[in-house]
Design an enzyme around this catalytic site. Structure first.
Site, PDB file in Angstrom:
ATOM      1  N   ARG A 122      32.413  43.363  23.942  1.00 23.42           N
ATOM      2  CA  ARG A 122      31.505  44.498  24.070  1.00 23.42           C
ATOM      3  C   ARG A 122      30.078  43.981  24.223  1.00 23.42           C
ATOM      4  O   ARG A 122      29.650  43.086  23.487  1.00 23.42           O
ATOM      5  CB  ARG A 122      31.613  45.406  22.841  1.00 23.42           C
ATOM      6  CG  ARG A 122      30.791  46.689  22.937  1.00 23.42           C
ATOM      7  CD  ARG A 122      30.841  47.474  21.640  1.00 23.42           C
ATOM      8  NE  ARG A 122      32.170  47.946  21.312  1.00 23.42           N
ATOM      9  CZ  ARG A 122      32.687  49.082  21.766  1.00 23.42           C
ATOM     10  NH1 ARG A 122      31.966  49.858  22.572  1.00 23.42           N
ATOM     11  NH2 ARG A 122      33.895  49.453  21.412  1.00 23.42           N
ATOM     12  N   LYS A 128      39.004  42.295  22.752  1.00 16.11           N
ATOM     13  CA  LYS A 128      38.064  42.882  23.706  1.00 16.11           C
ATOM     14  C   LYS A 128      36.671  42.359  23.456  1.00 16.11           C
ATOM     15  O   LYS A 128      36.360  41.826  22.377  1.00 16.11           O
ATOM     16  CB  LYS A 128      38.083  44.407  23.633  1.00 16.11           C
ATOM     17  CG  LYS A 128      37.491  44.993  22.359  1.00 16.11           C
ATOM     18  CD  LYS A 128      37.544  46.518  22.392  1.00 16.11           C
ATOM     19  CE  LYS A 128      36.856  47.091  21.153  1.00 16.11           C
ATOM     20  NZ  LYS A 128      36.916  48.564  21.107  1.00 16.11           N
ATOM     21  N   GLY A 177      36.010  57.808  25.635  1.00 17.22           N
ATOM     22  CA  GLY A 177      37.398  57.517  26.005  1.00 17.22           C
ATOM     23  C   GLY A 177      37.602  56.290  26.862  1.00 17.22           C
ATOM     24  O   GLY A 177      38.742  55.963  27.206  1.00 17.22           O
ATOM     25  N   ARG A 220      28.258  55.255  13.462  1.00 11.86           N
ATOM     26  CA  ARG A 220      28.354  53.995  14.220  1.00 11.86           C
ATOM     27  C   ARG A 220      27.101  53.136  14.051  1.00 11.86           C
ATOM     28  O   ARG A 220      27.140  51.932  14.291  1.00 11.86           O
ATOM     29  CB  ARG A 220      28.588  54.293  15.701  1.00 11.86           C
ATOM     30  CG  ARG A 220      30.016  54.686  16.017  1.00 11.86           C
ATOM     31  CD  ARG A 220      30.196  55.127  17.440  1.00 11.86           C
ATOM     32  NE  ARG A 220      29.582  56.426  17.698  1.00 11.86           N
ATOM     33  CZ  ARG A 220      29.685  57.091  18.843  1.00 11.86           C
ATOM     34  NH1 ARG A 220      30.360  56.562  19.847  1.00 11.86           N
ATOM     35  NH2 ARG A 220      29.123  58.285  18.992  1.00 11.86           N
ATOM     36  N   GLY A 268      13.669  76.372  18.370  1.00 13.51           N
ATOM     37  CA  GLY A 268      14.737  75.534  17.847  1.00 13.51           C
ATOM     38  C   GLY A 268      14.774  75.407  16.342  1.00 13.51           C
ATOM     39  O   GLY A 268      15.732  74.852  15.794  1.00 13.51           O
TER      40      GLY A 268
END
Length: 326
Positions: A204, A202, A236, A104, A46
């Site tokens: 989370r 929403k 998604g 993120r 690798g």
């Protein structure tokens, strides 16, 4: 005479990793250059090896790599390319990453968590990068993680132009998938001519990644074609639930517009069957044919990247590409 005079000259050289050759060729074509030839391969265990086949001494180097899956290999290959350029005496090295890997992870939600977006910036600085160019960061403050100039480009003008041309007769509403994207939604609404705004309330669970619950719509969307905007779509799940809620609340149609199509796991199936009229992405990440479906449109980011590279090379203004809003 104690000094030697020479003719100052600048030499742009363009380099690309192996993850998104189509984008690299498009950018090179818009720049009217060729991708610098290189030997790049992976050993059996690798490990990645890169060697450039031309002299890079004194050049203004731009190194493009899409941080797509397997993302760790993509980032490592770009780091190795930057290290090779530094050791070969490139004058300036600009890392071009249309999608900032690990973006993120830009803050700690709980104790003992990493801030990996900052780690990525530190790795490129250590490798020898002088500058970073990227598109639609998950949060704008990530620019401050890198100790040097960061050119933060926006895909909004390209995406919005496509929507204005295709849906000129529709009554549009811009929908943010959560309250954190409201400021971006405001810019979208202004670009589209002052359309109404809405957002999805929403919740989370931080212990369950890639899962969110869309609760209700805040804003007037009944009878309108809703444009759901986001920086990236991974699995998604969130955007599919958003489409479901909007249609239930009386939206005429739903268009999804996102910059980065990560499209992990069940994402393609969810997007193809969520009820959206069209799903629009930029090609900041490679989207192979087996992940495309009739309702998907993929727009090119190459002209924007090429123009930004040209401005940086000529010591021009990247901000001017966005009417002073970059």
């Amino acid at each position: 005479m104690s000094a030697m005079s020479g003719q100052p000259k600048k030499n742009l050289m363009f380099f690309a990793g192996r993850t998104h050759p189509e984008l690299a060729e498009q950018v090179a074509k818009h720049l009217d250059v060729t991708v610098t030839p290189q030997s790049a391969y992976s050993f059996a265990n690798g490990e990645i090896f890169v060697r450039f086949e031309e002299s890079v001494r004194g050049c203004d180097a731009f190194v493009l790599q899409a941080h797509s899956a397997p993302i760790n290999d993509a980032i490592m290959e770009q780091l190795i390319m930057v290290d090779a350029l530094k050791r070969a005496s490139a004058k300036r090295i600009t890392v071009v990453m249309p999608f900032w890997g690990y973006a993120r992870q830009d803050k700690k939600h709980r104790g003992r968590e990493p801030i990996t977006a900052r780690l990525v910036a530190d790795l490129f600085k250590t490798a020898g990068a002088d500058r970073i160019m990227t598109v639609d960061l998950h949060t704008s403050q990530i620019q401050g993680f890198f100790d040097g100039p960061v050119d933060h480009l926006f895909a909004l003008p390209v995406l919005a132009q496509h929507i204005k041309e295709r849906y000129a007769e529709d009554d549009l509403a811009v929908v943010s998938p959560d309250s954190g994207r409201v400021r971006l939604a405001e810019r979208w609404a202004e670009t589209l001519g002052g359309t109404p705004l809405a957002f999805i309330h929403k919740t989370r669970d931080p212990l369950k990644p890639n899962e969110a619950v869309a609760n209700r719509v805040v804003g007037e969307i009944e009878g309108r074609t809703c444009v759901v905007i986001d920086d990236m779509i991974d699995t998604g799940g969130t955007v599919a639930k958003t489409v479901e809620v909007l249609l239930k609340e009386g939206a005429k149609d739903v268009i999804i517009a996102a910059t980065h199509g990560v499209l992990s796991g069940p994402a393609v199936d969810r997007l193809a069957n969520c009820g959206a009229r069209e799903v629009i992405f930029m090609d900041t990440l490679p989207i192979p044919e087996d992940k495309r479906f009739p309702g998907m449109t993929v727009l090119s980011i190459a002209p924007l990247l090429a123009e930004a590279i040209h401005q940086v090379f000529d010591d021009g203004s990247v901000t001017s590409l966005f009417d002073g809003n970059a």
